[in-house]
Design a protein around this motif. Sequence first.
Motif, mmCIF file in Angstrom:
data_model
loop_
_atom_site.group_PDB
_atom_site.id
_atom_site.type_symbol
_atom_site.label_atom_id
_atom_site.label_comp_id
_atom_site.label_asym_id
_atom_site.label_seq_id
_atom_site.Cartn_x
_atom_site.Cartn_y
_atom_site.Cartn_z
ATOM 1 N N THR A 199 42.140 99.216 64.402
ATOM 2 C CA THR A 199 43.537 98.888 64.649
ATOM 3 C C THR A 199 43.825 99.084 66.126
ATOM 4 O O THR A 199 43.533 100.147 66.682
ATOM 5 N N ASP A 200 44.387 98.056 66.759
ATOM 6 C CA ASP A 200 44.718 98.104 68.177
ATOM 7 C C ASP A 200 46.199 98.396 68.345
ATOM 8 O O ASP A 200 47.045 97.808 67.653
ATOM 9 N N MET A 240 58.173 97.983 70.429
ATOM 10 C CA MET A 240 56.729 98.172 70.590
ATOM 11 C C MET A 240 55.998 98.012 69.258
ATOM 12 O O MET A 240 54.865 97.494 69.209
ATOM 13 N N ILE A 241 56.613 98.441 68.148
ATOM 14 C CA ILE A 241 55.997 98.254 66.832
ATOM 15 C C ILE A 241 55.832 96.769 66.536
ATOM 16 O O ILE A 241 54.794 96.323 66.023
ATOM 17 N N GLN A 242 56.848 95.982 66.843
ATOM 18 C CA GLN A 242 56.749 94.537 66.625
ATOM 19 C C GLN A 242 55.647 93.922 67.472
ATOM 20 O O GLN A 242 54.893 93.051 66.995
ATOM 21 N N GLU A 243 55.520 94.356 68.716
ATOM 22 C CA GLU A 243 54.452 93.823 69.570
ATOM 23 C C GLU A 243 53.075 94.241 69.053
ATOM 24 O O GLU A 243 52.119 93.451 69.114
ATOM 25 N N LEU A 289 49.945 91.998 67.904
ATOM 26 C CA LEU A 289 48.635 92.253 68.499
ATOM 27 C C LEU A 289 47.547 92.315 67.439
ATOM 28 O O LEU A 289 46.410 91.885 67.681
ATOM 29 N N ASN A 290 47.874 92.830 66.253
ATOM 30 C CA ASN A 290 46.918 92.920 65.145
ATOM 31 C C ASN A 290 47.013 91.738 64.188
ATOM 32 O O ASN A 290 46.500 91.814 63.064
ATOM 33 N N LYS A 291 47.701 90.664 64.604
ATOM 34 C CA LYS A 291 47.799 89.426 63.833
ATOM 35 C C LYS A 291 48.434 89.675 62.470
ATOM 36 O O LYS A 291 47.880 89.319 61.418
#
Length: 713
Positions: free
Chosen positions: A224-225, A305-308, A312-314
């Motif tokens: 997880t990124d 940031m959670i949404q981004e 980021l993890n598709k």
Amino acid sequence: MAAEGALLPPPPAKEGEPEALNSIEMESLRADVEISEEEVKGKNEETEQESIKEPNNSNLLDASSDSQREKHISIQRTLADLEKLADLQEGCLISAASQNADHSVAGAGKKSCPLCPEEKFKACYSHKLHRHLQNLHWKVSVEFEGYRMCICHLPCRPVKPNVAADQIKMEAHYHCIICSATITRRTDMIGHIKRHVNKGETESRFMPAPAPKSTYEILKEADTDVQVLPNYSTPQKTDSYFNPKMKLNRQLVVCALAVLAEERKPLECLDAFGATGIMGLQWAKHLGNSVKVTINDYNENSVRMIQENCHLNKMKVVMNFKEEEDCDETIEEGEENLPAIEVTKMDANVIMHLRAFDFIHLDPFGSSVNYLDAAFRNVRNLGIVSVTSTDISSLYSKAQHVAQRHYGCNIVRTEYFKELAARMVVAAVARAAARCNKGIEVLLAVALEHFVLVEVRVLRGPSPADDTVKKIRYLLHCQWCEERVFKKDGNMIEENPYRQLPCDCHSRMTGKTAVELGPLWSGSLFNTGFLRRMLFEAVQYGLEDIQTLLKTLICEAECTILKQFSIHGPTSQNKQEECGVFIKTPDTAADYYVVHGKRKNNENSQNGTKRQKSESNAEHPAFYYNIHRHSIKGMNMPKLNKFLHYLSQAGYRVSRTHFDPMGVRTNAPLAQFKSILVKYSTPTYMGAQSEGSLQASDESQVGADGDFAEEST
């Protein structure tokens, strides 16, 4: 004669001479004005050159700001820049001294301090000025993003109106690099800058806004990124707090959720304190569409940031799962396989009061007692509540008054302080569940260096709530020999409570020898069946970091030194039963639950009573002993594995504990524990001969049988 006449005063004016004399005076005045205009032009050109050079040094301060504001002279990058200000002032002094012959100090090479008035610090030579700037101004400066805010003694700070003119004193202060405020104390200035950083304010913008993407760092954990800010490890400086040391905690929670996902699908899960969203992202990454993950946070920057991180993890970001279900027909085929995560911006107590969940994880920064009542308000029956507490100072008996205030518990520092902390948190969870007419069954209680993690299963109804409250009891702890025992149930006052302790310290000594600790959880801290299923999930998902810890917990739950780990699949008979809860999964289309024999079935009711009796008798002993704490002076102790084998040979249940690497969990009294330790200890001066003679037979038996019989997974 003309030259001498020029030096003499002008003769008295005659009738035809006034106009000529006036014309001479006008010409001299015009010459003086032309000279002054040339000097002013030269000074203006110098100031323009300085103003052109200055923005190059302060481009960080003036970037992307509509109205450029000048940087105060006390804010510099290096000490050399601060010394250059003294040279500029010296040049002004020299130019002024050239006009006045009385200023001979400036010509002598002395310089004045640019941040102190002449009344406070007189002009001096360069070496003394350098020492003054370094020790007084530069040494006590406040650093921020490559700039130093030096202390300033100039009359910049406004004076209070009620102060008389003769009592005015120049107060030392700092100039804020962000808002240009003047603050007197250095500690207040540091706190002032921290508040700007927490709000997201920098030199170039004065409204809360997310940091530019160039400042993000990408971290990876368990496939997880997550992108975090550079100061992600300090929660006082950032909203997106990410602690790499909590990796074990996150993996334990993932395994617990995976076990619950095998019982019922789909699960509605809540991560009440998202921060970066790493916990909820791992849930969706490992479990996929079998869980409906909701990540909540009250801070707007964290929500963004959670949404981004979801993108980021598709993963899809959903604002409401109910609206998403209504619009399933319009979703394309390629998007159906993407896991969906609901991101909300609410107070944790509000969202838990509004909605019902199957799995709730609480991980606030500090104590979680303020959110327990809301967590048990709408949690579904047989759901799981996971609580992580990081207020280590109060839990580990370093701040006893804080533990009394938060948990209503009286504790002291003991050798088993970590298990004391775990039982204190479980007691607080049990009281919160009982207030909502719910009982709990403890599945897991782990206390490591950085956190205390408690996983409990919720049993709805007044009867389980009553059974849960009965397990909250007080503890008697002897201050002399470290013996401990839970007080007996009953409302009657006992004449001599010291009789409950196995030791005789009170009869041998005068005064009070024991303290009463608690209230604490007196029941079991582990569920063997649940831990084995967690180990299966950890092996299945490749979480290698917690497999050793889970094996230790299984041995501690069974209180045995035989490490037998037979990991079976989800349809195994070993998965059916847990303490107090019977889950029948194999060979059935739908899973159903029998809780404490509520659903009447002859076979299940008989198995339930037998299971409860056997587990009540086989419950692991409370607390543990540290082998080094009870060692004998002048004696060499046996190895820990050999000592565990000696205790088991004596007929006692014994195991290691994860709370203390040198701890021994056993049902043996402390007197028997010490006697066996003395029996197999050897004097220091005798060396290895006595040890070999005393333990030859035991070591041969241990070598033949092996310390542990471990089956390969």
